[in-house]
Design a protein around this motif. Structure first.
Motif, PDB file in Angstrom:
ATOM      1  N   UNK A  64      56.896  18.527  75.065  1.00  0.00           N
ATOM      2  CA  UNK A  64      55.831  18.237  74.090  1.00  0.00           C
ATOM      3  C   UNK A  64      55.299  19.517  73.466  1.00  0.00           C
ATOM      4  N   UNK A  65      55.108  20.523  74.317  1.00  0.00           N
ATOM      5  CA  UNK A  65      54.592  21.801  73.814  1.00  0.00           C
ATOM      6  C   UNK A  65      55.615  22.439  72.871  1.00  0.00           C
ATOM      7  N   UNK A  66      56.896  22.438  73.281  1.00  0.00           N
ATOM      8  CA  UNK A  66      57.888  23.059  72.399  1.00  0.00           C
ATOM      9  C   UNK A  66      58.030  22.278  71.103  1.00  0.00           C
ATOM     10  N   UNK A  67      57.822  20.958  71.189  1.00  0.00           N
ATOM     11  CA  UNK A  67      57.883  20.137  69.971  1.00  0.00           C
ATOM     12  C   UNK A  67      56.751  20.526  69.023  1.00  0.00           C
ATOM     13  N   UNK A  68      55.539  20.660  69.589  1.00  0.00           N
ATOM     14  CA  UNK A  68      54.354  21.009  68.795  1.00  0.00           C
ATOM     15  C   UNK A  68      54.568  22.345  68.081  1.00  0.00           C
ATOM     16  N   UNK A  69      55.054  23.321  68.836  1.00  0.00           N
ATOM     17  CA  UNK A  69      55.301  24.642  68.243  1.00  0.00           C
ATOM     18  C   UNK A  69      56.466  24.583  67.260  1.00  0.00           C
ATOM     19  N   UNK A  70      57.499  23.837  67.661  1.00  0.00           N
ATOM     20  CA  UNK A  70      58.708  23.736  66.852  1.00  0.00           C
ATOM     21  C   UNK A  70      58.440  23.130  65.494  1.00  0.00           C
ATOM     22  N   UNK A  71      57.626  22.088  65.451  1.00  0.00           N
ATOM     23  CA  UNK A  71      57.325  21.426  64.181  1.00  0.00           C
ATOM     24  C   UNK A  71      56.662  22.406  63.220  1.00  0.00           C
ATOM     25  N   UNK A  72      55.716  23.194  63.753  1.00  0.00           N
ATOM     26  CA  UNK A  72      55.028  24.151  62.888  1.00  0.00           C
ATOM     27  C   UNK A  72      55.975  25.211  62.345  1.00  0.00           C
ATOM     28  N   UNK A  73      56.810  25.731  63.216  1.00  0.00           N
ATOM     29  CA  UNK A  73      57.765  26.748  62.799  1.00  0.00           C
ATOM     30  C   UNK A  73      58.783  26.170  61.813  1.00  0.00           C
ATOM     31  N   UNK A  74      59.233  24.957  62.108  1.00  0.00           N
ATOM     32  CA  UNK A  74      60.240  24.319  61.247  1.00  0.00           C
ATOM     33  C   UNK A  74      59.696  24.104  59.838  1.00  0.00           C
ATOM     34  N   UNK A  75      58.436  23.635  59.748  1.00  0.00           N
ATOM     35  CA  UNK A  75      57.818  23.394  58.437  1.00  0.00           C
ATOM     36  C   UNK A  75      57.683  24.697  57.654  1.00  0.00           C
ATOM     37  N   UNK A  76      57.454  25.783  58.411  1.00  0.00           N
ATOM     38  CA  UNK A  76      57.307  27.085  57.773  1.00  0.00           C
ATOM     39  C   UNK A  76      58.662  27.574  57.262  1.00  0.00           C
ATOM     40  N   UNK A  77      59.725  27.369  58.062  1.00  0.00           N
ATOM     41  CA  UNK A  77      61.069  27.804  57.664  1.00  0.00           C
ATOM     42  C   UNK A  77      61.647  26.911  56.575  1.00  0.00           C
ATOM     43  N   UNK A  78      61.449  25.606  56.737  1.00  0.00           N
ATOM     44  CA  UNK A  78      62.105  24.633  55.844  1.00  0.00           C
ATOM     45  C   UNK A  78      61.095  23.639  55.273  1.00  0.00           C
ATOM     46  N   UNK A  79      60.200  24.108  54.383  1.00  0.00           N
ATOM     47  CA  UNK A  79      59.174  23.192  53.857  1.00  0.00           C
ATOM     48  C   UNK A  79      59.766  21.977  53.158  1.00  0.00           C
ATOM     49  N   UNK A  80      60.992  22.099  52.674  1.00  0.00           N
ATOM     50  CA  UNK A  80      61.600  20.975  51.933  1.00  0.00           C
ATOM     51  C   UNK A  80      62.305  19.976  52.840  1.00  0.00           C
ATOM     52  N   UNK A  81      62.271  20.198  54.164  1.00  0.00           N
ATOM     53  CA  UNK A  81      62.991  19.283  55.064  1.00  0.00           C
ATOM     54  C   UNK A  81      62.043  18.460  55.947  1.00  0.00           C
ATOM     55  N   UNK A  82      60.831  18.213  55.449  1.00  0.00           N
ATOM     56  CA  UNK A  82      59.831  17.486  56.257  1.00  0.00           C
ATOM     57  C   UNK A  82      60.292  16.092  56.666  1.00  0.00           C
TER      58      UNK A  82
END
Ligand SMILES: [Zn+2]
Length: 167
Positions: A64-82
């Motif tokens: 859950x923690x890695x998911x929470x962090x991962x989502x934030x990082x992913x949105x930052x890297x790939x804003x167009x892949x939400x």
């Protein structure tokens, strides 16, 4: 449900994904994974890395923690892949039962890694790596399908090969 530790189980390789030390798999899914392995050439081995993970376990909390962090990082890297967030960061059934597994491919003793940066590996890099091994990847996925597994629809998830056994 079978609880499998790292190593060889009846000819099927198990390599729990960090930080887990075991993989829990439904016994019918396990039997079908053995069937898949038996249909593949000797040079190709499956490596089962993830199965059932209880939501309220230590491992569940870690995920859950890695998911929470991962989502934030992913949105930052790939804003167009939400639109892929749910597919990539959802539990994809791992917290439901042992019919949902992640499988890697070992070719000539070497594990094929299509996601060197995990889910943050860019789609272009994923495609380049997959193209080199397209024949073996297609063969493994097709054999999984023939044995009752459904491959995840998301390209990134399908590379770590997330699949669901449909009895
Ligand atoms: Zn998965």
């Amino acid at each position: 449900m079978l609880i499998l530790t790292k190593g060889n189980h009846q000819g099927l390789r198990i390599g729990p994904r960090w930080p887990s030390s075991r993989v829990m798999v439904d016994h019918r899914a396990f039997a079908q994974l053995l069937e898949v392995q038996s249909r593949l050439p000797c040079s190709v081995q499956l490596l089962v890395t993830r199965g059932y993970e209880h939501k309220s376990s230590y491992l569940g909390a870690f995920r859950s923690l890695s998911r929470w962090l991962g989502i934030r990082l992913f949105c930052w890297c790939y804003p167009q892949r939400k639109q892929e967030l749910e597919d990539i960061f959802g539990s994809n059934g791992h917290d439901v039962d042992g019919a949902h597994v992640d499988v890697s491919i070992v070719l000539d003793g070497k594990r094929l890694r299509f996601l060197p940066l995990g889910v943050f590996t860019s789609p272009a890099r994923q495609n380049r790596r997959q193209a080199r091994y397209a024949a073996v990847v297609d063969e493994v996925k097709e054999t999984l399908r023939q044995c009752g597994f459904e491959i995840h629809r998301n390209p990134t998830e399908s590379l770590q090969i997330h699949c669901d056994y449909k009895a």
